[in-house]
Design a protein around this motif. Structure first.
Motif, PDB file in Angstrom:
ATOM      1  N   ASN A   1       0.818  -1.200   0.000  1.00  0.00           N
ATOM      2  CA  ASN A   1       0.000   0.000   0.000  1.00  0.00           C
ATOM      3  C   ASN A   1       0.860   1.261   0.000  1.00  0.00           C
ATOM      4  N   VAL A   2       1.839   1.338   0.914  1.00  0.00           N
ATOM      5  CA  VAL A   2       2.612   2.578   1.016  1.00  0.00           C
ATOM      6  C   VAL A   2       3.522   2.755  -0.192  1.00  0.00           C
ATOM      7  N   LEU A   3       3.981   1.672  -0.789  1.00  0.00           N
ATOM      8  CA  LEU A   3       4.783   1.789  -2.001  1.00  0.00           C
ATOM      9  C   LEU A   3       3.937   2.324  -3.151  1.00  0.00           C
ATOM     10  N   ALA A   4       2.703   1.848  -3.279  1.00  0.00           N
ATOM     11  CA  ALA A   4       1.809   2.356  -4.319  1.00  0.00           C
ATOM     12  C   ALA A   4       1.494   3.832  -4.095  1.00  0.00           C
ATOM     13  N   VAL A   5       1.290   4.210  -2.826  1.00  0.00           N
ATOM     14  CA  VAL A   5       0.999   5.614  -2.517  1.00  0.00           C
ATOM     15  C   VAL A   5       2.205   6.493  -2.864  1.00  0.00           C
ATOM     16  N   ALA A   6       3.422   6.021  -2.533  1.00  0.00           N
ATOM     17  CA  ALA A   6       4.621   6.790  -2.868  1.00  0.00           C
ATOM     18  C   ALA A   6       4.782   6.925  -4.378  1.00  0.00           C
ATOM     19  N   LEU A   7       4.533   5.840  -5.115  1.00  0.00           N
ATOM     20  CA  LEU A   7       4.606   5.914  -6.578  1.00  0.00           C
ATOM     21  C   LEU A   7       3.557   6.875  -7.125  1.00  0.00           C
ATOM     22  N   GLY A   8       2.356   6.843  -6.532  1.00  0.00           N
ATOM     23  CA  GLY A   8       1.308   7.746  -6.977  1.00  0.00           C
ATOM     24  C   GLY A   8       1.656   9.206  -6.767  1.00  0.00           C
ATOM     25  N   ALA A   9       2.439   9.492  -5.722  1.00  0.00           N
ATOM     26  CA  ALA A   9       2.823  10.876  -5.425  1.00  0.00           C
ATOM     27  C   ALA A   9       4.108  11.299  -6.120  1.00  0.00           C
ATOM     28  N   SER A  10       4.778  10.375  -6.804  1.00  0.00           N
ATOM     29  CA  SER A  10       6.126  10.647  -7.318  1.00  0.00           C
ATOM     30  C   SER A  10       6.165  11.765  -8.353  1.00  0.00           C
ATOM     31  N   GLU A  11       5.059  12.012  -9.043  1.00  0.00           N
ATOM     32  CA  GLU A  11       5.040  13.069 -10.046  1.00  0.00           C
ATOM     33  C   GLU A  11       4.285  14.297  -9.567  1.00  0.00           C
ATOM     34  N   SER A  12       4.002  14.371  -8.282  1.00  0.00           N
ATOM     35  CA  SER A  12       3.315  15.546  -7.749  1.00  0.00           C
ATOM     36  C   SER A  12       4.270  16.733  -7.698  1.00  0.00           C
TER      37      SER A  12
ATOM     38  N   GLU B   1      -3.817   0.316  -8.349  1.00  0.00           N
ATOM     39  CA  GLU B   1      -3.888   0.464  -9.802  1.00  0.00           C
ATOM     40  C   GLU B   1      -4.251   1.884 -10.192  1.00  0.00           C
ATOM     41  N   ALA B   2      -5.139   2.518  -9.405  1.00  0.00           N
ATOM     42  CA  ALA B   2      -5.503   3.913  -9.674  1.00  0.00           C
ATOM     43  C   ALA B   2      -4.324   4.850  -9.427  1.00  0.00           C
ATOM     44  N   LEU B   3      -3.450   4.469  -8.493  1.00  0.00           N
ATOM     45  CA  LEU B   3      -2.302   5.307  -8.169  1.00  0.00           C
ATOM     46  C   LEU B   3      -1.126   5.071  -9.117  1.00  0.00           C
ATOM     47  N   ALA B   4      -0.921   3.828  -9.518  1.00  0.00           N
ATOM     48  CA  ALA B   4       0.199   3.464 -10.385  1.00  0.00           C
ATOM     49  C   ALA B   4      -0.323   2.571 -11.500  1.00  0.00           C
ATOM     50  N   PRO B   5      -0.974   3.145 -12.501  1.00  0.00           N
ATOM     51  CA  PRO B   5      -1.616   2.348 -13.547  1.00  0.00           C
ATOM     52  C   PRO B   5      -0.663   1.351 -14.203  1.00  0.00           C
ATOM     53  N   GLY B   6      -1.133   0.105 -14.316  1.00  0.00           N
ATOM     54  CA  GLY B   6      -0.355  -0.947 -14.946  1.00  0.00           C
ATOM     55  C   GLY B   6       0.654  -1.608 -14.037  1.00  0.00           C
ATOM     56  N   ARG B   7       0.866  -1.063 -12.841  1.00  0.00           N
ATOM     57  CA  ARG B   7       1.905  -1.574 -11.957  1.00  0.00           C
ATOM     58  C   ARG B   7       1.362  -2.397 -10.792  1.00  0.00           C
ATOM     59  N   ALA B   8       0.093  -2.257 -10.468  1.00  0.00           N
ATOM     60  CA  ALA B   8      -0.429  -2.826  -9.223  1.00  0.00           C
ATOM     61  C   ALA B   8      -0.261  -4.342  -9.152  1.00  0.00           C
ATOM     62  N   GLU B   9      -0.738  -5.056 -10.150  1.00  0.00           N
ATOM     63  CA  GLU B   9      -0.663  -6.515 -10.115  1.00  0.00           C
ATOM     64  C   GLU B   9       0.777  -7.017 -10.070  1.00  0.00           C
TER      65      GLU B   9
ATOM     66  N   PRO C   1     -12.486  -4.137   6.782  1.00  0.00           N
ATOM     67  CA  PRO C   1     -11.202  -3.842   6.139  1.00  0.00           C
ATOM     68  C   PRO C   1     -11.265  -3.975   4.622  1.00  0.00           C
ATOM     69  N   LEU C   2     -10.366  -3.259   3.962  1.00  0.00           N
ATOM     70  CA  LEU C   2     -10.251  -3.420   2.514  1.00  0.00           C
ATOM     71  C   LEU C   2      -9.740  -4.821   2.203  1.00  0.00           C
ATOM     72  N   THR C   3     -10.344  -5.459   1.248  1.00  0.00           N
ATOM     73  CA  THR C   3      -9.874  -6.769   0.808  1.00  0.00           C
ATOM     74  C   THR C   3      -8.606  -6.605  -0.021  1.00  0.00           C
ATOM     75  N   ASP C   4      -7.939  -7.711  -0.280  1.00  0.00           N
ATOM     76  CA  ASP C   4      -6.768  -7.651  -1.153  1.00  0.00           C
ATOM     77  C   ASP C   4      -7.149  -7.086  -2.523  1.00  0.00           C
ATOM     78  N   GLU C   5      -8.299  -7.487  -3.021  1.00  0.00           N
ATOM     79  CA  GLU C   5      -8.744  -7.010  -4.337  1.00  0.00           C
ATOM     80  C   GLU C   5      -8.978  -5.499  -4.315  1.00  0.00           C
ATOM     81  N   GLU C   6      -9.559  -4.999  -3.237  1.00  0.00           N
ATOM     82  CA  GLU C   6      -9.778  -3.554  -3.124  1.00  0.00           C
ATOM     83  C   GLU C   6      -8.463  -2.808  -2.988  1.00  0.00           C
ATOM     84  N   LEU C   7      -7.515  -3.399  -2.278  1.00  0.00           N
ATOM     85  CA  LEU C   7      -6.208  -2.771  -2.116  1.00  0.00           C
ATOM     86  C   LEU C   7      -5.476  -2.706  -3.459  1.00  0.00           C
ATOM     87  N   ILE C   8      -5.580  -3.769  -4.242  1.00  0.00           N
ATOM     88  CA  ILE C   8      -4.954  -3.787  -5.563  1.00  0.00           C
ATOM     89  C   ILE C   8      -5.616  -2.762  -6.480  1.00  0.00           C
TER      90      ILE C   8
END
Length: 452
Positions: free
Chosen positions: A38-49, A412-420, A401-408
């Motif tokens: 989760n935190v890695l996806a969030v960091a990637l999502g913010a990387s171009e902010s 995906e919304a934060l880092a398109p194409g990278r989540a899976e 809690p968020l399921t694994d599918e919801e977390l993925i």
């Protein structure tokens, strides 16, 4: 009640090393993987902010290590830790331990990112170092809660530096004495208060915690400053008195350590804002789905836990960062747009006249006995009717809690194409042929994307 006893830093170091020497229980490993993912996806999502790009430029060095996940350029290890922790917490979309309100993932990710370039570690070592860095800061948070947070401190910054030191020290293969020295040095670097909420300084707290923990482990490994630190902090009592002078529980630092894990109670946000506002956003989204039109709303009574106005009481936010601490904005966005993603907490959304008008019609009505994860919206419409939208447990809470599918899907919304691919790489951390560092994890996910 305040206990007179406090564990020594050596005792904590021994507990950490003993726990790290054994495989993580499966539920703990799962929680650690979810937190890292989760935190890695969030960091990637913010990387171009703009905020991350601006800070990366300020920290840039001609030589060094890659500055942060998804960020171009290089920086010193300490600055890379800072930037990574900053990116992981910038959007307030990271993990939350509800009892302490600590966001443990960002500072520990920063330390793991910077320490990983020189670490001789396995994937299992990485996951254990990450899990124990989270766990120690959560235990420290428990020992000073609720007084520390109630006094106005940003507990993610004050406790995060100690967790980051644990992660960096384990990845550096430090022994008991060096780990205890690292903990002492980290304990002298706690910082951050809640007045920074709604500004870029809030995620800077998490970044500084990552950098401080990394530096503490490095200086301990080199034997620097440790005598002075030992003289000032012979045990954790001094730190706990500084963080919570009136009420603290030292026993919570090591009670059933390695057997009972606070990390398994870590949660993940479906909305990029303060978590106490999530029940209200859920209720607003439900009302939208039931056909309540924002244009028909005359007034909304938002019945909520008292922490909502205390932490999220901004009534007229001017920026997206401020909107992350405006419960009325979250409700307005949820009702008008039926969602609450990054777009709903952008500067453009804050400036939207329709949302601004709806924010002004939301009244915060705190109720002492309302659970933190619950909310009731009483929506009064122009036709004279009232629609009630009730949420007993918000999405992302312990009971929902968020399921694994919801977390993925979130990733995906934060880092398109990278989540899976990243999820697959994280799940393989403990395999012999799996990634061994955060960098290898990202590289493995890139290869899988390229092979499609």
């Amino acid at each position: 009640m305040t206990s007179p006893s406090a564990p020594s830093y050596e005792e904590i170091a021994e507990a950490v090393l003993d726990t790290a020497s054994r495989p993580l229980p499966e539920d703990v490993a799962a929680a650690a993987r979810r937190t890292l993912f989760n935190v890695l996806a969030v960091a990637l999502g913010a990387s171009e902010s703009p905020q991350v790009i601006r800070l990366a430029a300020a920290l840039a060095a001609a030589s060094g290590i890659p500055a942060a996940p998804g960020v171009r350029g290089t920086a010193s290890p300490a600055d890379a830790a800072l930037l990574t922790g900053f990116a992981g917490h910038l959007d307030d979309f990271d993990d939350t331990h509800l009892v302490t309100v600590i966001h443990p993932g960002a500072s520990v990710l920063g330390a793991a990112w910077a320490a990983g370039w020189t670490a001789d570690a396995s994937g299992s070592d990485l996951l254990a170092a990450f899990a124990l860095g989270c766990e120690v800061q959560l235990r420290l948070g428990l020992a000073v809660s609720p007084e520390h947070y109630d006094r106005g401190w940003h507990i993610t910054g004050t406790c995060g530096v100690v967790g980051a030191a644990v992660t960096a020290a384990l990845l550096g293969a430090l022994d008991r004495d060096r780990i205890s020295d690292a903990l002492r040095l980290a304990s002298l670097q706690t910082l951050g208060h809640r007045e920074a909420f709604g500004t870029e300084v809030k995620p800077f707290h998490a970044g500084k915690a990552a950098a401080g923990g990394l530096l503490a482990a490095g200086e301990a490994a080199r034997g620097r400053f440790t005598a002075d630190a030992a003289a000032v902090l012979p045990d954790t009592g001094g730190l706990l008195r500084a963080l919570a002078p009136g009420d603290r529980s030292p026993g919570r630092l090591l009670d059933a350590f390695g057997t009972r894990w606070e990390l398994t109670d870590n949660t993940f946000k479906p909305y990029p804002c303060g978590i106490v506002a999530h029940p209200g956003i859920d209720a607003a989204v439900r009302a939208h789905e039931r056909g309540v039109a924002a244009a028909d709303v005359v007034r909304i009574r938002y019945r909520c836990h008292p922490l909502v106005p205390e932490l999220m009481g901004r009534l007229d936010p001017r920026t997206g960062l401020q909107a992350r601490f405006s419960a009325v904005h979250g409700v307005a966005a949820g009702l008008a747009r039926g969602t609450g993603g990054l777009a709903e907490f952008s500067d453009a959304a804050v400036a939207d006249p329709a949302l601004a008008g709806l924010r002004a019609r939301v009244e915060l009505c705190p109720e002492p006995h309302m659970p933190r994860d619950s909310a009731v919206l009483e929506i009064h419409t122009a036709g004279g009717g009232t629609v009630e939208s009730v949420v007993e447990h918000a999405r992302g809470s312990l009971l929902r809690p968020l399921t694994d599918e919801e977390l993925i899907a979130k990733a995906e919304a934060l880092a398109p194409g990278r989540a899976e691919p990243i999820w697959d790489a994280v799940t393989h951390l403990t395999r012999d042929d799996g990634p061994r560092t955060v960098q290898a994890l990202l590289e493995e996910s890139r290869r899988k994307v390229a092979a499609r």
